[in-house]
Design a protein around this motif. Structure first.
Motif, PDB file in Angstrom:
ATOM      1  N   SER A  77      12.248  39.768  -9.557  1.00 51.65           N
ATOM      2  CA  SER A  77      13.374  40.661  -9.312  1.00 51.65           C
ATOM      3  C   SER A  77      14.316  39.984  -8.327  1.00 51.65           C
ATOM      4  N   ASP A  78      15.527  39.643  -8.788  1.00 55.31           N
ATOM      5  CA  ASP A  78      16.501  39.004  -7.910  1.00 55.31           C
ATOM      6  C   ASP A  78      16.796  39.872  -6.690  1.00 55.31           C
TER       7      ASP A  78
ATOM      8  N   ALA B 133      14.885  42.030  -5.221  1.00 52.20           N
ATOM      9  CA  ALA B 133      13.750  42.085  -4.299  1.00 52.20           C
ATOM     10  C   ALA B 133      13.680  40.864  -3.389  1.00 52.20           C
ATOM     11  N   VAL B 134      14.184  39.729  -3.858  1.00 47.60           N
ATOM     12  CA  VAL B 134      14.159  38.517  -3.033  1.00 47.60           C
ATOM     13  C   VAL B 134      15.535  38.206  -2.453  1.00 47.60           C
ATOM     14  N   GLY B 135      16.471  39.149  -2.591  1.00 48.30           N
ATOM     15  CA  GLY B 135      17.786  39.001  -1.980  1.00 48.30           C
ATOM     16  C   GLY B 135      18.684  37.994  -2.662  1.00 48.30           C
ATOM     17  N   GLU B 136      18.586  37.859  -3.971  1.00 47.15           N
ATOM     18  CA  GLU B 136      19.430  36.921  -4.704  1.00 47.15           C
ATOM     19  C   GLU B 136      20.328  37.674  -5.675  1.00 47.15           C
ATOM     20  N   LEU B 137      21.347  36.973  -6.137  1.00 45.39           N
ATOM     21  CA  LEU B 137      22.241  37.489  -7.166  1.00 45.39           C
ATOM     22  C   LEU B 137      22.044  36.692  -8.432  1.00 45.39           C
ATOM     23  N   GLU B 138      22.254  37.355  -9.546  1.00 48.79           N
ATOM     24  CA  GLU B 138      22.292  36.666 -10.827  1.00 48.79           C
ATOM     25  C   GLU B 138      23.720  36.790 -11.335  1.00 48.79           C
ATOM     26  N   ALA B 139      24.235  35.716 -11.917  1.00 48.68           N
ATOM     27  CA  ALA B 139      25.597  35.724 -12.433  1.00 48.68           C
ATOM     28  C   ALA B 139      25.682  34.837 -13.667  1.00 48.68           C
ATOM     29  N   PHE B 140      26.683  35.096 -14.470  1.00 49.50           N
ATOM     30  CA  PHE B 140      26.985  34.285 -15.639  1.00 49.50           C
ATOM     31  C   PHE B 140      28.395  33.746 -15.481  1.00 49.50           C
ATOM     32  N   THR B 141      28.591  32.503 -15.863  1.00 52.13           N
ATOM     33  CA  THR B 141      29.927  31.930 -15.861  1.00 52.13           C
ATOM     34  C   THR B 141      30.223  31.376 -17.237  1.00 52.13           C
ATOM     35  N   GLU B 142      31.340  31.852 -17.789  1.00 53.77           N
ATOM     36  CA  GLU B 142      31.834  31.301 -19.044  1.00 53.77           C
ATOM     37  C   GLU B 142      32.558  30.002 -18.712  1.00 53.77           C
ATOM     38  N   ILE B 143      32.347  28.980 -19.521  1.00 51.49           N
ATOM     39  CA  ILE B 143      32.957  27.669 -19.307  1.00 51.49           C
ATOM     40  C   ILE B 143      33.845  27.325 -20.496  1.00 51.49           C
ATOM     41  N   ARG B 144      35.065  26.942 -20.199  1.00 48.15           N
ATOM     42  CA  ARG B 144      35.958  26.379 -21.207  1.00 48.15           C
ATOM     43  C   ARG B 144      36.137  24.913 -20.878  1.00 48.15           C
ATOM     44  N   LEU B 145      35.819  24.067 -21.832  1.00 49.10           N
ATOM     45  CA  LEU B 145      35.861  22.628 -21.583  1.00 49.10           C
ATOM     46  C   LEU B 145      37.264  22.071 -21.753  1.00 49.10           C
ATOM     47  N   ALA B 146      37.541  21.010 -21.019  1.00 48.65           N
ATOM     48  CA  ALA B 146      38.844  20.350 -21.072  1.00 48.65           C
ATOM     49  C   ALA B 146      38.936  19.493 -22.327  1.00 48.65           C
ATOM     50  N   GLY B 147      40.064  19.581 -23.012  1.00 49.78           N
ATOM     51  CA  GLY B 147      40.366  18.694 -24.141  1.00 49.78           C
ATOM     52  C   GLY B 147      39.270  18.590 -25.165  1.00 49.78           C
TER      53      GLY B 147
ATOM     54  N   ARG C 139      23.926  30.606 -16.714  1.00 45.25           N
ATOM     55  CA  ARG C 139      23.303  31.697 -15.943  1.00 45.25           C
ATOM     56  C   ARG C 139      22.852  31.127 -14.616  1.00 45.25           C
ATOM     57  N   PHE C 140      23.289  31.757 -13.530  1.00 46.86           N
ATOM     58  CA  PHE C 140      22.989  31.291 -12.182  1.00 46.86           C
ATOM     59  C   PHE C 140      22.084  32.252 -11.436  1.00 46.86           C
ATOM     60  N   ARG C 141      21.351  31.731 -10.477  1.00 47.18           N
ATOM     61  CA  ARG C 141      20.661  32.511  -9.457  1.00 47.18           C
ATOM     62  C   ARG C 141      21.129  31.938  -8.123  1.00 47.18           C
ATOM     63  N   VAL C 142      21.766  32.781  -7.305  1.00 50.38           N
ATOM     64  CA  VAL C 142      22.356  32.338  -6.042  1.00 50.38           C
ATOM     65  C   VAL C 142      21.993  33.296  -4.916  1.00 50.38           C
ATOM     66  N   ARG C 143      22.201  32.839  -3.665  1.00 54.57           N
ATOM     67  CA  ARG C 143      21.862  33.653  -2.491  1.00 54.57           C
ATOM     68  C   ARG C 143      22.806  34.834  -2.295  1.00 54.57           C
ATOM     69  N   ASN C 144      24.102  34.595  -2.520  1.00 63.08           N
ATOM     70  CA  ASN C 144      25.110  35.631  -2.269  1.00 63.08           C
ATOM     71  C   ASN C 144      26.417  35.222  -2.948  1.00 63.08           C
ATOM     72  N   VAL C 145      27.446  36.035  -2.777  1.00 64.41           N
ATOM     73  CA  VAL C 145      28.728  35.772  -3.438  1.00 64.41           C
ATOM     74  C   VAL C 145      29.355  34.470  -2.938  1.00 64.41           C
ATOM     75  N   GLU C 146      29.246  34.198  -1.651  1.00 60.73           N
ATOM     76  CA  GLU C 146      29.807  32.958  -1.109  1.00 60.73           C
ATOM     77  C   GLU C 146      29.141  31.728  -1.735  1.00 60.73           C
ATOM     78  N   HIS C 147      27.831  31.792  -1.879  1.00 60.92           N
ATOM     79  CA  HIS C 147      27.091  30.702  -2.512  1.00 60.92           C
ATOM     80  C   HIS C 147      27.542  30.548  -3.962  1.00 60.92           C
ATOM     81  N   LEU C 148      27.721  31.671  -4.659  1.00 58.77           N
ATOM     82  CA  LEU C 148      28.205  31.639  -6.033  1.00 58.77           C
ATOM     83  C   LEU C 148      29.565  30.946  -6.112  1.00 58.77           C
TER      84      LEU C 148
END
Length: 162
Positions: A63-64, A66-80, A112-121
């Motif tokens: 559980s993110d 429960a351990v004080g982490e955030l889960e986030a997704f980032t969509e990536i658009r590649l260059a050229g 999909r990321f697991r990070v400590r907080n929004v600043e880390h993200l």
């Protein structure tokens, strides 16, 4: 003939997989009782599914929150004309990336990321943007989640902090 990448499975194999998806630590004896076989053939079936790559491994779901982490997704658009396989290089270099998917359409990939907080993200996303292969990103922070490997939250459980 089976399609490439498919292994021959019967209904018992499918039931075994269903049970292991729900609880990878379920004892073979309990699986055997549920599917109507003895433990030895069930153990052999599990070993075969592992050796054929159907079962790729076993994980612990944490559980993110429960351990004080955030889960986030980032969509990536590649260059050229960057090859989508280059996303793997980013994923390997950034330890916060838990999974990546190259996908059809717009965007090109999803991380999909697991990070400590929004600043880390923000630091992680900025580092990805600086790789030179990323033309754009869109980040989504997970507020709550559920997956089939977990029981449904009980009614009203998400409201207990209000």
């Amino acid at each position: 003939m089976l399609p490439l990448g498919k292994c021959a499975m019967d209904s018992i194999d499918e039931r075994i997989l269903g049970l292991l998806r729900t609880n990878a630590r379920m004892p073979v004896s309990e699986i055997a009782r549920t599917v109507g076989l003895s433990a030895a053939p069930v153990g052999r079936r599990i070993e075969r599914l592992e050796s054929e790559g159907v079962i790729r491994g076993y994980v612990t779901l944490v559980s993110d929150a429960a351990v004080g982490e955030l889960e986030a997704f980032t969509e990536i658009r590649l260059a050229g004309d960057v090859d989508t396989r280059e996303i793997e290089g980013i994923a390997r270099q950034v330890p916060e990336v838990q999974q990546y998917y190259t996908i059809a359409g717009d965007p090109d990939a999803l991380l999909r990321f697991r990070v400590r907080n929004v600043e880390h993200l923000q630091q992680v996303v900025n580092a990805i943007r600086r790789t030179g292969i990323v033309a754009g990103t869109k980040t989504l922070i997970v507020m709550s989640s559920w997956d089939r490997a977990q029981p449904f939250p009980s009614e009203g459980a998400h409201d207990k902090h209000t």
